[in-house]
Design a protein around this motif. Structure first.
Motif, short mmCIF file in Angstrom:
data_model
loop_
_atom_site.label_atom_id
_atom_site.label_comp_id
_atom_site.label_asym_id
_atom_site.label_seq_id
_atom_site.Cartn_x
_atom_site.Cartn_y
_atom_site.Cartn_z
N ARG A 292 0.85 -1.19 0.00
CA ARG A 292 0.00 0.00 0.00
C ARG A 292 0.89 1.24 0.00
NH1 ARG A 292 -5.43 0.23 3.31
NH2 ARG A 292 -5.79 -1.20 1.56
N ASP A 315 -3.06 0.37 -3.82
CA ASP A 315 -2.60 -0.98 -3.47
C ASP A 315 -2.03 -1.63 -4.72
OD1 ASP A 315 -3.28 -0.85 -0.83
OD2 ASP A 315 -5.06 -2.14 -0.97
N LEU A 325 -7.40 3.57 -4.27
CA LEU A 325 -8.17 3.61 -3.02
C LEU A 325 -8.98 4.90 -2.93
CD1 LEU A 325 -5.38 2.23 -0.67
CD2 LEU A 325 -7.18 0.95 -1.82
N TRP A 343 -8.76 3.67 4.70
CA TRP A 343 -7.65 2.98 4.04
C TRP A 343 -6.29 3.52 4.47
CZ3 TRP A 343 -4.41 6.04 1.25
CH2 TRP A 343 -4.92 7.23 0.71
#
Length: 352
Positions: A292, A315, A325, A343
């Motif tokens: 990430r 990601d 995201l 996130w």
């Protein structure tokens, strides 16, 4: 050779105490399909299988790896004179390396088809400047600077040595290329901030060094600088610090600790960077799996730290597939608002 009872003499040797690990020096060479010839030369622990020779184990110091991802290498000598060589991962998996044969007259050095390994208490001592051992190898140090600066900086944060590990660098370089192929818009971060990576160290020398320093005749760091690729920047009174600059990128605290070992130096710290602006962060603390990334774009008085921020997340799976995201996190004013998206984990915002 077998005894009259049909038992190998090798098996009758008295085993060494299992806790008897000796500090030695290891040199391991191997070939990787992805990266070609590889080499490590470093202090290690060695335990001989038998008190009078034979097989042995090589292991990293403390909790560290011997080779990245590999905790131990075991050499088991067979009655034929050849040896079976295996590696043990941190997860406890044994990976066979293949057979090896001892070099003539060097029972601590074994050669396989695509690897060589040696250990010794004396003849493999690392190079030194005076009494201070030098860290790493020239083959590894010269890999920096790399072609992708952002990937190198991020990889350094996950690497154990002075310079970025190959595996970390290549994975992150691929991730960033995949993200940039889908990331659009003027508020997408364009670069990473150095954080704990550096191209310089600041040193406080002992008082007796200052006269030679200010006279321009000081040569005490020449050996260190030749090994680590540094150059001493000129200084003049009343400045009583030394500044060493590198073309390479190092993990700041690690290279500072190296220079702190020099007998002329009282204190050493990594070079610092001021200001702010765009930044890239890898939220993961370990390499592997889905990575990430946080891409942060700053604007408004960035020399003082930036006023407004736009944070975007991505990601990246091991196969290179990217997930964008949502939502984008926009922050106005210094500091981080409490309504950040789910996130964005704490690890994305950890102190660099």
């Amino acid at each position: 050779m077998a005894t009259s009872a049909g038992v190998s003499e090798d098996l009758k040797r008295k085993p060494a105490d299992d806790t008897r690990w000796e500090l030695s020096h290891c040199q391991i060479r191997w070939s990787s399909e992805d990266h070609g010839p590889q080499v490590i030369e470093k202090p290690c622990n060695v335990r001989q299988e038998h008190a009078d020779g034979g097989g042995f184990h090589l292991q990293g110091l403390g909790e560290g790896d011997l080779i990245k991802g590999l905790r131990r290498v075991t050499v088991t000598v067979l009655p034929s004179g050849f040896a079976e060589v295996r590696g043990l991962t941190k997860a406890g998996s044994n990976s066979p390396w293949g057979r090896a044969k001892a070099r003539k007259g060097q029972t601590h050095c074994w050669d396989g088809d695509d690897f060589r390994l040696c250990w010794a208490r004396n003849h493999l001592k690392p190079p030194r400047c005076g009494l201070v051992p030098l860290v790493s190898t020239q083959a590894l140090l010269r890999k920096s600077p790399r072609s992708d600066l952002d990937a190198e900086r991020l990889a350094l944060r996950l690497s154990e040595g002075l310079v970025a590990d190959d595996d970390a660098y290549e994975r992150i370089r691929g991730d960033l290329a995949a993200i940039r192929s889908v990331a659009k818009g003027k508020t997408v971060a364009k670069r990473s901030w150095p954080h704990e990576t550096t191209q310089g160290v600041t040193l406080k020398p002992k008082p007796e060094v200052l006269d030679a320093l200010h006279a321009g005749t000081y040569r005490g760091l020449d050996c260190f600088n030749a090994w680590y690729g540094g150059r001493l920047l000129p200084t003049h009174p009343p400045i009583d610090f030394l500044f060493v600059q590198f073309d390479r990128w190092y993990f700041g605290e690690a290279i500072a600790q190296v220079y702190a070992q020099h007998p002329d130096i009282e204190w050493s710290g990594p070079g610092a960077f001021g200001g702010a602006g765009d930044d890239l962060r890898l939220c993961n603390e370990n390499l592997g799996g889905t990575h990430r990334y946080l891409f942060s774009h700053g604007s408004g008085d960035c020399p003082s730290g930036c006023i407004d921020w736009v944070h975007r997340g991505y990601d990246v799976r091991e196969d290179g597939r990217v997930t964008i995201l949502q939502p984008v996190w926009k922050v106005r004013g210094r500091g981080l608002s409490k309504d950040r998206p789910s996130w964005i984990h704490d690890s994305c915002l950890r102190a660099p």
